[in-house]
Design a protein around this motif. Sequence first.
Motif, short mmCIF file in Angstrom:
data_model
loop_
_atom_site.label_atom_id
_atom_site.label_comp_id
_atom_site.label_asym_id
_atom_site.label_seq_id
_atom_site.Cartn_x
_atom_site.Cartn_y
_atom_site.Cartn_z
N PHE A 95 -2.54 -0.96 -4.13
CA PHE A 95 -1.11 -0.58 -4.79
C PHE A 95 -0.01 -1.45 -4.26
CE2 PHE A 95 -3.21 3.77 -4.61
CZ PHE A 95 -4.06 3.38 -5.50
N ASP A 96 -0.29 -2.19 -3.07
CA ASP A 96 0.81 -2.75 -2.61
C ASP A 96 1.99 -1.84 -2.02
OD1 ASP A 96 2.24 -5.28 -1.67
OD2 ASP A 96 3.25 -5.79 -3.52
N GLN A 97 1.60 -0.87 -1.80
CA GLN A 97 2.77 -0.06 -0.96
C GLN A 97 2.67 0.11 0.30
OE1 GLN A 97 1.64 4.14 -2.51
NE2 GLN A 97 2.25 3.72 -4.52
N GLY A 98 3.55 -0.91 0.78
CA GLY A 98 3.64 -1.40 2.30
C GLY A 98 3.77 -0.11 3.40
N SER A 99 4.88 0.51 3.06
CA SER A 99 5.10 1.58 4.03
C SER A 99 3.79 2.52 4.17
CB SER A 99 6.48 2.45 3.30
OG SER A 99 6.24 2.90 2.23
N TYR A 100 3.15 2.85 3.11
CA TYR A 100 2.17 4.01 3.25
C TYR A 100 0.83 3.19 3.89
CZ TYR A 100 4.70 6.95 0.37
OH TYR A 100 5.70 7.99 -0.36
N THR A 101 0.94 1.81 3.67
CA THR A 101 -0.24 1.03 4.29
C THR A 101 0.04 1.07 5.93
OG1 THR A 101 -0.33 -0.51 2.49
CG2 THR A 101 -1.40 -1.26 4.50
N ALA A 102 1.19 0.93 6.16
CA ALA A 102 1.58 0.84 7.76
C ALA A 102 1.39 2.21 8.21
CB ALA A 102 3.15 0.50 7.82
N GLU A 103 1.56 3.15 7.38
CA GLU A 103 1.45 4.71 8.04
C GLU A 103 -0.27 5.12 8.08
OE1 GLU A 103 2.43 9.28 6.41
OE2 GLU A 103 3.50 7.58 5.43
N ALA A 104 -0.97 4.36 7.12
CA ALA A 104 -2.48 4.68 7.16
C ALA A 104 -3.07 3.84 8.50
CB ALA A 104 -3.01 4.14 6.06
N LEU A 105 -2.47 2.64 8.64
CA LEU A 105 -2.91 1.88 9.86
C LEU A 105 -2.54 2.69 11.27
CD1 LEU A 105 -1.99 -1.78 8.74
CD2 LEU A 105 -4.30 -0.93 9.08
N THR A 106 -1.35 3.32 11.12
CA THR A 106 -0.82 4.03 12.34
C THR A 106 -2.00 5.14 12.52
OG1 THR A 106 1.33 3.42 12.35
CG2 THR A 106 0.90 5.32 13.40
N VAL A 107 -2.37 5.87 11.58
CA VAL A 107 -3.13 6.95 11.58
C VAL A 107 -4.49 6.49 12.13
CG1 VAL A 107 -4.78 8.64 10.36
CG2 VAL A 107 -2.26 8.36 9.96
N ILE A 108 -4.84 5.19 11.68
CA ILE A 108 -6.30 4.67 12.37
C ILE A 108 -6.08 4.68 13.85
CG2 ILE A 108 -7.70 2.70 12.25
CD1 ILE A 108 -7.16 2.34 9.33
N ALA A 109 -4.93 4.14 14.47
CA ALA A 109 -4.65 3.54 15.77
C ALA A 109 -4.63 4.89 16.43
CB ALA A 109 -3.34 3.03 15.74
N MET A 110 -4.14 6.08 15.67
CA MET A 110 -3.91 7.33 16.60
C MET A 110 -5.59 8.02 16.87
SD MET A 110 -0.42 8.85 14.85
CE MET A 110 -0.76 10.33 15.78
N ILE A 111 -6.28 7.68 15.70
CA ILE A 111 -7.68 8.19 15.71
C ILE A 111 -8.39 7.50 17.17
CG2 ILE A 111 -9.95 8.11 14.77
CD1 ILE A 111 -8.26 8.34 11.99
N TYR A 112 -8.29 6.32 17.24
CA TYR A 112 -8.94 5.53 18.33
C TYR A 112 -8.22 6.06 19.65
CZ TYR A 112 -11.37 2.30 15.31
OH TYR A 112 -12.41 1.80 14.59
N ALA A 113 -7.00 6.14 19.61
CA ALA A 113 -6.18 6.80 20.82
C ALA A 113 -6.87 8.41 21.20
CB ALA A 113 -4.69 6.92 20.46
N GLY A 114 -7.14 8.91 19.97
CA GLY A 114 -7.73 10.28 20.36
C GLY A 114 -9.07 10.15 21.15
#
Length: 716
Positions: A272-291
């Motif tokens: 959808f080319d929704q950059g802000s939500y893309t960044a948010e989703a990438l952050t969630v992936i990062a937090m999962i690996y952090a967990g």
Amino acid sequence: MRHIITWCSLVFIILSASSNAKDLELQEITFRETPQELYLELKSSTQFPLEFSNKSEFDLIAKKLGMSPDDLIQQLILLARLNLESNVNSDTKSDDAITLIKQLRIVATTPLDKAVITMLDGRLNARKNQDYTYAISQYNDALNKISSDLSLQATLFRFSIHEHLSGLYRMALQPSPNLTHLNRYREIAYQLRNDYFIALAELELGRYYNRRNEPAKSLQYYTEAFRVGNRINYPGIKAHAQLNLARTYRDLEQWDEALKHAHDATTSFQTFDQGSYTAEALTVIAMIYAGKKEWNKAIDYYLNAQQVNERLGNEIGQGLNSHNIAEAYLNLNNGPAALAAIAKANSIFIAKNVTHYLVYNEALYTEILIKQAMWLEAIEHAKKSLILATEKNLTDQKLEALKYLSMSYRKVGDLNAAIEIVDQIIELSDGINAVEQDDSESSGLTEQKLKFDLSLLQTKVNEQKTALNDNKLMTILLLCSAIIIVIVLLVTISRSQKIIRAQRDYKQQYLLEPISQLNGFRACILRLQNDKLSETSTFALLKIEALTHSDTQMGLTESAKIIQSFINELSQLLTADIYVIKPGQFACYFNHAINAHDLLSTIEGYVAKTTLFNPVIPSFNREKKLSRIYIGHINMPLLANPDISISAELHFETAQYAIAAAMTQTDNTYVSIKTLNFAPATIFSAPLYLNLTQALKRGIIKVDSNQIIAEESWPR
């Protein structure tokens, strides 16, 4: 009649109102689903930027654009809202928003339009200066201006205001008004009876309880949002549901499911080319690996999210990612990298004056400094964290800051200060009521988790059942297809075999003489074609007068028997292949050389002692006339030169030429043709009879006969 007209008018008004309501709701959905496309469309339709200084000039512009002034105002309002959205890309959107707000103040006349301008002013200050207090005041002022307006347009506006107010109170760390506005947001969604808005509201409430660390309630709202979202065909809603399900799975430490939903959400937002939500989703992936304590992978995804935020110019997002990267480097014992990342985050939060993030950032800054044994710097940042936590009444953060201060003072040897800090810790701890978590809440969480797990299992079972049914259906279809293919194949093979047999029978029939059903003219030609003409052989045409009319005199059946017997006996006698050309005329093919005189003698001897057992037909030896025998004889090859090829048909016609001359005589006659060594190949070309006659006159070919053949007896 008047009642009917009134009723029809009422129906028309209702239908028009219904259509208008759908258009307004669809516009709000489009605003959220495809903001960039809507933004570009509005810029084109309004031909923004516009230049006017009063209402009259504005009305003229609207007329030139082919729309009413009110419609143009609504489009400019929508364009202003889009310029204040983070997922709309435009280098001038901040300046454009300021321009639009100023121009709208000139032309706005209705309370609703003025309320919208008030809201836009507050949103602009919140985005540009992070002045959330002013923004909240403006939003509440906008709500008051439309308190008595019950139109759909006003209701949709209130829906957006409560959505924004809940976010403003969240950033201001005021959970109670945040929840109040979220509940009002949800009430309006159900009032509108629009599944899209309902799913949005359920998602926001799920996020609220997720941030409050109440996974039971969060799970309840996310599940409902996902259920409603699956009823509608808006991929953006599904993507947000996937993102929040990823967060839920992360909190429940179901890492594989969390990663699956987070990656799906990332892919959707990128589409959808929704950059802000893309960044948010990438952050969630990062937090999962952090967990999962996989810090290197977490850093990779934090950096990916950071790149997206940098491209969007989202400085707050950059600060949050820097904070998370610092935490990851701290856990990897990479002090210098952690310090660089936390310093970057601190500078962003200070510049933007976002104290609700800065309080946590200062605490992490202090922890990193303590890990690096930088005690004086740790004391400085711990004090800042304590001040901010005290201002915001964050007890846990105050205790954390006091703990860091106590440790740092002890390390620098300032025991009095350390003791004073310890006293503050004791006093603060005594003031906290140690309230154990209610068993019912714990059991409620357990129940919600069990329900969620059960729901997942049921979903998987249903998916497996669907897949199994699909597989069964596919197997049945494949089996039916295979059976049909086999049947078609068998039918095709059967038909092919019948065709092959028919072709074989036809080829056999093709070679037979029709009356006697013995090898005929075509079989004879085929035999001549297959002959190795370079080897010596003999070909002769034989005519027996007694058998010329045997088919009519004896009938087809009896005639066929007599002819078959005749050919069998004669072929054995002559050691030759004999073919029926027509009644009474036969072709003889010899694999060896035999002269015409000997051939005639042998046939005469055979005919002399052969009797036809039919009273209608005289015997061969009974009437001399019926016993006449004519032979056309050629030796092969006709030409000595092996490089010259003469067709089978020309060989046959040459023998016909010879027997034609023989049949002009009154006694048994043979005519044998032989070419001389110097004979040219052109004599065996059309017209054959004329060429052969001229060759005879010129002495190019040699003729041998038991009779004297006059020149006029030769065929022309």
